[in-house]
Write a protein that holds these residues in place. Sequence first.
Motif, PDB file in Angstrom:
ATOM      1  N   ALA A  82       9.094  14.797  -6.979  1.00 20.94           N
ATOM      2  CA  ALA A  82      10.029  15.145  -8.057  1.00 20.94           C
ATOM      3  C   ALA A  82      11.076  16.146  -7.573  1.00 20.94           C
ATOM      4  CB  ALA A  82       9.259  15.704  -9.250  1.00 20.94           C
ATOM      5  N   GLN A  83      10.662  17.101  -6.744  1.00 21.04           N
ATOM      6  CA  GLN A  83      11.600  18.098  -6.226  1.00 21.04           C
ATOM      7  C   GLN A  83      12.603  17.460  -5.272  1.00 21.04           C
ATOM      8  OE1 GLN A  83       8.988  21.051  -4.578  1.00 21.04           O
ATOM      9  NE2 GLN A  83       8.108  21.538  -6.575  1.00 21.04           N
ATOM     10  N   LEU A  84      12.158  16.472  -4.489  1.00 22.97           N
ATOM     11  CA  LEU A  84      13.075  15.749  -3.599  1.00 22.97           C
ATOM     12  C   LEU A  84      14.118  14.990  -4.419  1.00 22.97           C
ATOM     13  CD1 LEU A  84      10.763  14.334  -0.788  1.00 22.97           C
ATOM     14  CD2 LEU A  84      12.842  15.691  -0.434  1.00 22.97           C
ATOM     15  N   ARG A  85      13.670  14.311  -5.468  1.00 23.23           N
ATOM     16  CA  ARG A  85      14.602  13.559  -6.308  1.00 23.23           C
ATOM     17  C   ARG A  85      15.654  14.503  -6.914  1.00 23.23           C
ATOM     18  NH1 ARG A  85       9.691  11.729  -8.799  1.00 23.23           N
ATOM     19  NH2 ARG A  85       8.913   9.875  -7.725  1.00 23.23           N
ATOM     20  N   ALA A  86      15.171  15.641  -7.423  1.00 25.42           N
ATOM     21  CA  ALA A  86      16.088  16.587  -8.050  1.00 25.42           C
ATOM     22  C   ALA A  86      17.080  17.169  -7.038  1.00 25.42           C
ATOM     23  CB  ALA A  86      15.286  17.714  -8.699  1.00 25.42           C
ATOM     24  N   ALA A  87      16.591  17.481  -5.824  1.00 24.88           N
ATOM     25  CA  ALA A  87      17.455  18.100  -4.827  1.00 24.88           C
ATOM     26  C   ALA A  87      18.519  17.149  -4.324  1.00 24.88           C
ATOM     27  CB  ALA A  87      16.613  18.622  -3.660  1.00 24.88           C
ATOM     28  N   LEU A  88      18.159  15.862  -4.198  1.00 24.06           N
ATOM     29  CA  LEU A  88      19.092  14.890  -3.613  1.00 24.06           C
ATOM     30  C   LEU A  88      19.771  14.028  -4.671  1.00 24.06           C
ATOM     31  CD1 LEU A  88      17.111  13.917  -0.425  1.00 24.06           C
ATOM     32  CD2 LEU A  88      18.998  15.492  -0.654  1.00 24.06           C
ATOM     33  N   GLY A  89      19.649  14.431  -5.934  1.00 26.22           N
ATOM     34  CA  GLY A  89      20.470  13.802  -6.954  1.00 26.22           C
ATOM     35  C   GLY A  89      19.924  12.554  -7.563  1.00 26.22           C
ATOM     36  N   ARG A  90      18.642  12.185  -7.294  1.00 31.38           N
ATOM     37  CA  ARG A  90      18.067  11.007  -7.909  1.00 31.38           C
ATOM     38  C   ARG A  90      17.192  11.432  -9.081  1.00 31.38           C
ATOM     39  NH1 ARG A  90      18.831   5.792  -5.528  1.00 31.38           N
ATOM     40  NH2 ARG A  90      20.401   6.137  -3.960  1.00 31.38           N
ATOM     41  N   SER A  91      17.265  10.690 -10.196  1.00 33.55           N
ATOM     42  CA  SER A  91      16.435  11.017 -11.359  1.00 33.55           C
ATOM     43  C   SER A  91      15.120  10.282 -11.268  1.00 33.55           C
ATOM     44  CB  SER A  91      17.157  10.605 -12.637  1.00 33.55           C
ATOM     45  OG  SER A  91      17.428   9.224 -12.620  1.00 33.55           O
TER      46      SER A  91
ATOM     47  N   ASP B 256       0.817  -1.221   0.000  1.00 32.04           N
ATOM     48  CA  ASP B 256       0.000   0.000   0.000  1.00 32.04           C
ATOM     49  C   ASP B 256       0.846   1.265   0.000  1.00 32.04           C
ATOM     50  OD1 ASP B 256       0.861  -0.721   2.575  1.00 32.04           O
ATOM     51  OD2 ASP B 256      -0.712   0.467   3.523  1.00 32.04           O
ATOM     52  N   LEU B 257       2.149   1.138   0.256  1.00 27.70           N
ATOM     53  CA  LEU B 257       3.036   2.304   0.310  1.00 27.70           C
ATOM     54  C   LEU B 257       4.185   2.137  -0.682  1.00 27.70           C
ATOM     55  CD1 LEU B 257       3.308   2.892   4.169  1.00 27.70           C
ATOM     56  CD2 LEU B 257       1.791   4.032   2.555  1.00 27.70           C
ATOM     57  N   ALA B 258       4.698   3.266  -1.172  1.00 27.77           N
ATOM     58  CA  ALA B 258       5.847   3.262  -2.076  1.00 27.77           C
ATOM     59  C   ALA B 258       7.043   3.862  -1.362  1.00 27.77           C
ATOM     60  CB  ALA B 258       5.525   4.057  -3.341  1.00 27.77           C
ATOM     61  N   LEU B 259       8.156   3.153  -1.388  1.00 29.40           N
ATOM     62  CA  LEU B 259       9.380   3.592  -0.725  1.00 29.40           C
ATOM     63  C   LEU B 259      10.446   3.832  -1.788  1.00 29.40           C
ATOM     64  CD1 LEU B 259      10.755   3.918   2.130  1.00 29.40           C
ATOM     65  CD2 LEU B 259      11.581   1.589   1.797  1.00 29.40           C
ATOM     66  N   GLU B 260      11.080   4.997  -1.731  1.00 26.96           N
ATOM     67  CA  GLU B 260      12.066   5.344  -2.753  1.00 26.96           C
ATOM     68  C   GLU B 260      13.339   5.872  -2.106  1.00 26.96           C
ATOM     69  OE1 GLU B 260      12.457   8.514  -6.476  1.00 26.96           O
ATOM     70  OE2 GLU B 260      10.488   7.952  -5.710  1.00 26.96           O
ATOM     71  N   PRO B 261      14.506   5.308  -2.462  1.00 30.73           N
ATOM     72  CA  PRO B 261      15.762   5.826  -1.920  1.00 30.73           C
ATOM     73  C   PRO B 261      16.111   7.171  -2.539  1.00 30.73           C
ATOM     74  CG  PRO B 261      16.201   4.117  -3.537  1.00 30.73           C
ATOM     75  CD  PRO B 261      14.716   4.159  -3.354  1.00 30.73           C
ATOM     76  N   LEU B 262      16.677   8.062  -1.729  1.00 34.14           N
ATOM     77  CA  LEU B 262      17.044   9.398  -2.199  1.00 34.14           C
ATOM     78  C   LEU B 262      18.541   9.662  -2.099  1.00 34.14           C
ATOM     79  CD1 LEU B 262      14.202  11.484  -0.489  1.00 34.14           C
ATOM     80  CD2 LEU B 262      14.360  10.908  -2.911  1.00 34.14           C
ATOM     81  N   ALA B 263      19.153   9.262  -0.997  1.00 33.97           N
ATOM     82  CA  ALA B 263      20.566   9.579  -0.769  1.00 33.97           C
ATOM     83  C   ALA B 263      21.094   8.699   0.355  1.00 33.97           C
ATOM     84  CB  ALA B 263      20.723  11.052  -0.394  1.00 33.97           C
ATOM     85  N   HIS B 264      22.387   8.773   0.606  1.00 33.01           N
ATOM     86  CA  HIS B 264      23.007   8.086   1.731  1.00 33.01           C
ATOM     87  C   HIS B 264      23.682   9.114   2.637  1.00 33.01           C
ATOM     88  CE1 HIS B 264      22.548   4.529  -0.842  1.00 33.01           C
ATOM     89  NE2 HIS B 264      22.614   3.834   0.281  1.00 33.01           N
ATOM     90  N   GLU B 265      23.613   8.843   3.930  1.00 31.10           N
ATOM     91  CA  GLU B 265      24.299   9.712   4.881  1.00 31.10           C
ATOM     92  C   GLU B 265      25.264   8.878   5.715  1.00 31.10           C
ATOM     93  OE1 GLU B 265      23.551  13.206   8.178  1.00 31.10           O
ATOM     94  OE2 GLU B 265      21.952  11.781   7.785  1.00 31.10           O
ATOM     95  N   ALA B 266      26.500   9.361   5.818  1.00 30.17           N
ATOM     96  CA  ALA B 266      27.534   8.632   6.549  1.00 30.17           C
ATOM     97  C   ALA B 266      27.269   8.653   8.054  1.00 30.17           C
ATOM     98  CB  ALA B 266      28.902   9.236   6.255  1.00 30.17           C
ATOM     99  N   MET B 267      27.739   7.616   8.730  1.00 24.22           N
ATOM    100  CA  MET B 267      27.681   7.560  10.185  1.00 24.22           C
ATOM    101  C   MET B 267      28.998   8.051  10.761  1.00 24.22           C
ATOM    102  SD  MET B 267      24.739   6.281  11.297  1.00 24.22           S
ATOM    103  CE  MET B 267      24.836   5.214  12.730  1.00 24.22           C
ATOM    104  N   ILE B 268      28.934   8.701  11.915  1.00 26.79           N
ATOM    105  CA  ILE B 268      30.118   9.139  12.649  1.00 26.79           C
ATOM    106  C   ILE B 268      30.001   8.626  14.081  1.00 26.79           C
ATOM    107  CG2 ILE B 268      30.495  11.201  11.231  1.00 26.79           C
ATOM    108  CD1 ILE B 268      29.120  12.839  13.422  1.00 26.79           C
ATOM    109  N   VAL B 269      31.076   8.766  14.842  1.00 29.14           N
ATOM    110  CA  VAL B 269      31.053   8.327  16.228  1.00 29.14           C
ATOM    111  C   VAL B 269      31.093   9.547  17.144  1.00 29.14           C
ATOM    112  CG1 VAL B 269      33.558   7.999  16.263  1.00 29.14           C
ATOM    113  CG2 VAL B 269      32.149   6.843  17.966  1.00 29.14           C
ATOM    114  N   ALA B 270      30.257   9.527  18.172  1.00 31.37           N
ATOM    115  CA  ALA B 270      30.301  10.539  19.234  1.00 31.37           C
ATOM    116  C   ALA B 270      30.929   9.869  20.452  1.00 31.37           C
ATOM    117  CB  ALA B 270      28.886  11.018  19.559  1.00 31.37           C
ATOM    118  N   LEU B 271      32.043  10.414  20.940  1.00 30.95           N
ATOM    119  CA  LEU B 271      32.762   9.796  22.047  1.00 30.95           C
ATOM    120  C   LEU B 271      33.183  10.858  23.055  1.00 30.95           C
ATOM    121  CD1 LEU B 271      36.404   8.890  20.955  1.00 30.95           C
ATOM    122  CD2 LEU B 271      34.902  10.306  19.572  1.00 30.95           C
ATOM    123  N   PRO B 272      33.502  10.448  24.272  1.00 29.48           N
ATOM    124  CA  PRO B 272      33.942  11.428  25.267  1.00 29.48           C
ATOM    125  C   PRO B 272      35.169  12.188  24.761  1.00 29.48           C
ATOM    126  CG  PRO B 272      33.490   9.301  26.297  1.00 29.48           C
ATOM    127  CD  PRO B 272      33.448   9.071  24.820  1.00 29.48           C
TER     128      PRO B 272
END
Length: 327
Positions: free
Chosen positions: A318-327, A183-199
């Motif tokens: 469409a604007q999300l795809r264009a902004a985050l580099g997906r066609s 019932d829902l459509a899921l579309e990938p837009l971009a990837h975001e890197a993970m970082i570490v938060a440490l003392p």
Amino acid sequence: MPAWCRTLRASGFGEPLMLLLSRHLPSTRTLQCFLAVAQELNFRRAAELMHMSQPPLSRQIRSLEEMLRVRLIERDTQRVSLTEAGEAFRQEAQAILLALDAAVATAKARFHDGKAAAAPLRIGLTSVINPSLMPSLHALVTDPAWTGGRALERAWSRQLVERVRAGELDLAIVGDIAAPGADLALEPLAHEAMIVALPAHHPAAAGEEVDLAALGELPLFWFARADNPAFYDKCERGFRRLGYAPPRRPEPKDFTLLLAAVAAGEGVALCPQSMRATSRIGVAYRALPPAVSRLLSIEVQVVARAQETRGAVLDKLAQLRAALGRS
């Protein structure tokens, strides 16, 4: 002829009426649960697909079989399979939901309320990422022309998906979830890197990049699998591959509380790089090695209804795809 049809005719109603408001009909949610099990033939995966735990899913299936007085699913410790009746009912249930979806889309397209159509869309944004460090996304979600002057609704990805499904949101930007169902459509837009938060006082904070092995036995603040099974499992596979097996502590739901615990030396946290915009004395954000960062990256996705036909929603997508580099 069914007894209820004879009763209606005897009461002077003429041709029998299709009484859809009946306690003897399963809900669409029940049908979706059944179809998820029929598709996956695995209760755990079906529960994840429906973003629920296994016990309520099992109850839905059990109540459906009791309502029909027919066994639909055979289940033992080795396998799950459909009975002959289950396969026949699967085809009918799928046709019913597709027809209902088409009826809703037709009604919206032909008889939409002009005032409702002109109303600002309701958009959700996962609280897992901070868009301020994703320039393209930040430009959109802070643009009144794009948001319609409405603040985006922030919540966990799983909660946003359910709100889109319930019609409370028109679309939502989420992070690394599994396919949410037909019932829902899921579309990938971009990837975001993970970082570490440490003392900040930890020796590993002296460098600009931190390998997970350098964190030693410091506990890892980590979320519960139920919050996002797909991303949890992805990270667990990455941890095993990297040989990273730290003690675990429950991750506070509030990010500021999480940073306070890290600053106090109680553990470390892995978070999207955009969250470094939230600074805290005593906390150091450090990059992970590129290979590790890619392995644990978060996929930024957008979810909307599968049969969405409204131009305003399609334009936003469409604007999300264009902004985050997906066609």
